[in-house]
Design a protein around this motif. Structure first.
Motif, PDB file in Angstrom:
ATOM      1  N   ASN A 100       0.822  -1.210   0.000  1.00 59.96           N
ATOM      2  CA  ASN A 100       0.000   0.000   0.000  1.00 59.96           C
ATOM      3  C   ASN A 100       0.857   1.261   0.000  1.00 59.96           C
ATOM      4  N   SER A 101       2.112   1.118  -0.419  1.00 62.62           N
ATOM      5  CA  SER A 101       3.044   2.255  -0.366  1.00 62.62           C
ATOM      6  C   SER A 101       2.610   3.399  -1.266  1.00 62.62           C
ATOM      7  N   VAL A 102       1.919   3.098  -2.357  1.00 63.39           N
ATOM      8  CA  VAL A 102       1.498   4.147  -3.286  1.00 63.39           C
ATOM      9  C   VAL A 102       0.437   5.036  -2.659  1.00 63.39           C
ATOM     10  N   ILE A 103      -0.648   4.424  -2.147  1.00 65.53           N
ATOM     11  CA  ILE A 103      -1.713   5.231  -1.554  1.00 65.53           C
ATOM     12  C   ILE A 103      -1.224   5.931  -0.285  1.00 65.53           C
ATOM     13  N   THR A 104      -0.366   5.260   0.475  1.00 69.03           N
ATOM     14  CA  THR A 104       0.170   5.875   1.689  1.00 69.03           C
ATOM     15  C   THR A 104       0.989   7.113   1.348  1.00 69.03           C
ATOM     16  N   ALA A 105       1.775   7.023   0.279  1.00 70.34           N
ATOM     17  CA  ALA A 105       2.629   8.140  -0.122  1.00 70.34           C
ATOM     18  C   ALA A 105       1.813   9.346  -0.580  1.00 70.34           C
ATOM     19  N   ILE A 106       0.856   9.126  -1.471  1.00 69.48           N
ATOM     20  CA  ILE A 106       0.089  10.267  -1.985  1.00 69.48           C
ATOM     21  C   ILE A 106      -0.800  10.867  -0.903  1.00 69.48           C
ATOM     22  N   ASP A 107      -1.339  10.035  -0.012  1.00 67.66           N
ATOM     23  CA  ASP A 107      -2.167  10.565   1.068  1.00 67.66           C
ATOM     24  C   ASP A 107      -1.344  11.379   2.058  1.00 67.66           C
ATOM     25  N   ALA A 108      -0.092  10.960   2.279  1.00 69.62           N
ATOM     26  CA  ALA A 108       0.790  11.735   3.165  1.00 69.62           C
ATOM     27  C   ALA A 108       1.103  13.097   2.548  1.00 69.62           C
ATOM     28  N   ALA A 109       1.344  13.121   1.243  1.00 64.73           N
ATOM     29  CA  ALA A 109       1.626  14.386   0.555  1.00 64.73           C
ATOM     30  C   ALA A 109       0.409  15.307   0.607  1.00 64.73           C
TER      31      ALA A 109
END
Length: 426
Positions: free
Chosen positions: A334-343
């Motif tokens: 889930n690194s993709v969704i985690t990354a964009i949501d953090a940004a």
């Protein structure tokens, strides 16, 4: 003659089948009914689970004047007519108004109800197959208690069917005996998905299709029931709560790597003919739950969903199943969704500053005089296509959004990043 389901409608709590979680011994709703202290209530659940029946039972336990409306065909004038009627009656106990399918009343119609609920002129019982938190006016919701009805269990359905056979013997086939196989009732119970009305309708069709023998016996076997079955349709409203529950379970089963459960929910969605929702959800899952653990997943899923759209049902089930099995059995990240949501979260909660001057566009006359693009280092001019420089705004220069997952592909990303950053200098 009234349909069997209507004739079988229970008249008391003792006859009522199911929903023990709200009307069983010692449960709050049962206590309220027995005390005749009826508050505003909303009954929520799938068809055939007893919402209307329980409203009728409650009406029988009170001395309130009872009115019924179906929101599908009723209007504001019908509500006002009832209120006008009650004002002309001497009824100290008050009025109980039951509204079936309240989700079909718009906001204005529901606001009319609110006026009379607040004055205490009526006690409201409303039923809906949709989540009341999505379809009922908030002011009414805040003044009501919500009781959720569950699909009936197989044993509960069979109890109702056994009672119904007795009613048919007594009233419809007097002098005849209806002998049924337990397997016949099992087929009906499995087919109806917890909907008592559907079960009774099927039983009625099956029994009326039988021929009596010389001994006045009518034998209801499994095969006789199966002959009466039409294609089983799973209850699914594309905008309703059950639909979203199915979609949620579908994605969570894939995320949990349970291919069998995922195929079960896929089958229900296929049965409802919901190709668009299935395809959209599969594409989301490919990016959200598989992501960089297997970057080609989204391309394969896109090919499968495009194929399904071109084929249509029933053939569409094959590429859809291929996509589901692939996604369920792949490694997860889930690194993709985690990354964009953090940004996105940082943008929403912090002053993130301006684009650094050396990264700004300088493809116009006068850009250099404004300091645009000065000092930018072109990575392709450096070994391994990498050179260290600041890309983030000064205010958030240390922010990290993307953290590689613990899978083969992303471990490779992590090692590549470490290698180039350790080998190159400014």
């Amino acid at each position: 003659m009234k349909p069997l389901a209507e004739r079988m409608r229970p008249q008391s709590l003792e006859e009522f089948i199911g929903q023990n979680h709200i009307i069983g011994e010692g449960k709050i709703l049962r206590k309220l009914i027995m005390s005749k202290n009826i508050m505003n209530m909303i009954f929520y659940g799938p068809p055939g689970t007893g919402k209307t029946t329980l409203a009728n039972v409650i009406a029988g336990h009170t001395s309130k004047r009872f009115y019924k409306l179906n929101a599908t065909v009723s209007s504001v004038s019908d509500i006002k007519e009832i209120i006008s009627d009650t004002k002309g009656l001497l009824n100290a106990a008050g009025t109980l108004l039951y509204i079936d399918e309240i989700q079909n009343f718009n906001k204005k119609q529901q606001q009319v109800l609110l006026e009379f609920i607040e004055t205490g002129e009526i006690s409201l019982i409303a039923s809906t197959t949709e989540n009341p938190h999505h379809c009922v006016y908030k002011a009414i919701l805040s003044r009501s208690s919500v009781f959720e009805f569950h699909p009936l269990g197989k044993a509960e359905i069979k109890t109702g069917l056994e009672r119904a056979v007795g009613l048919l013997e007594q009233n419809d086939f007097e002098g005849y005996s209806i002998v049924y196989e337990d397997a016949a009732l099992d087929v009906i119970s499995d087919f109806c998905d917890g909907d008592m009305r559907k079960a009774l309708n099927l039983l009625e069709i099956a029994v009326y299709s039988l021929e009596a023998g010389a001994d006045m016996r009518m034998e209801l076997g499994k095969e006789a029931v199966i002959e009466c079955l039409s294609k089983k349709m799973v209850y699914s409203d594309s905008s309703g709560d059950y639909h979203y529950d199915l979609i949620s379970a579908f994605q969570k089963s894939i995320r949990g790597s349970d291919a069998n459960a995922a195929l079960h929910y896929l089958a229900k969605l296929i049965n409802a003919g919901d190709l668009q929702s299935i395809s959209r959800r599969l594409l989301v899952i490919a990016a959200e739950d598989i992501g960089l653990a297997y970057p080609n997943a989204i391309s394969i899923v896109k090919a499968c969903t495009d194929s399904a759209a071109q084929l249509g049902f029933p053939e569409a089930r094959i590429p859809l199943a291929q996509a589901v099995i692939l996604l369920a059995t792949l490694p997860k990240s889930n690194s993709v969704i985690t990354a964009i949501d953090a940004a996105l979260h940082e943008i929403d909660t912090k002053n993130t500053g301006q684009v650094p001057m050396h990264l700004r566009c300088n493809h116009y006359s006068g850009a250099e005089s404004l300091g645009r693009g000065i000092g930018y280092k072109y990575p392709h001019d450096y070994e391994h296509g990498y050179v260290k420089q600041q890309y983030m705004p000064d205010e958030i220069a240390g922010s990290v959004y993307y953290i590689p997952g613990e899978n083969k592909f992303e471990k490779g990303i992590r090692e590549h990043q470490r290698r180039i950053r350790g080998e190159n200098h400014e």
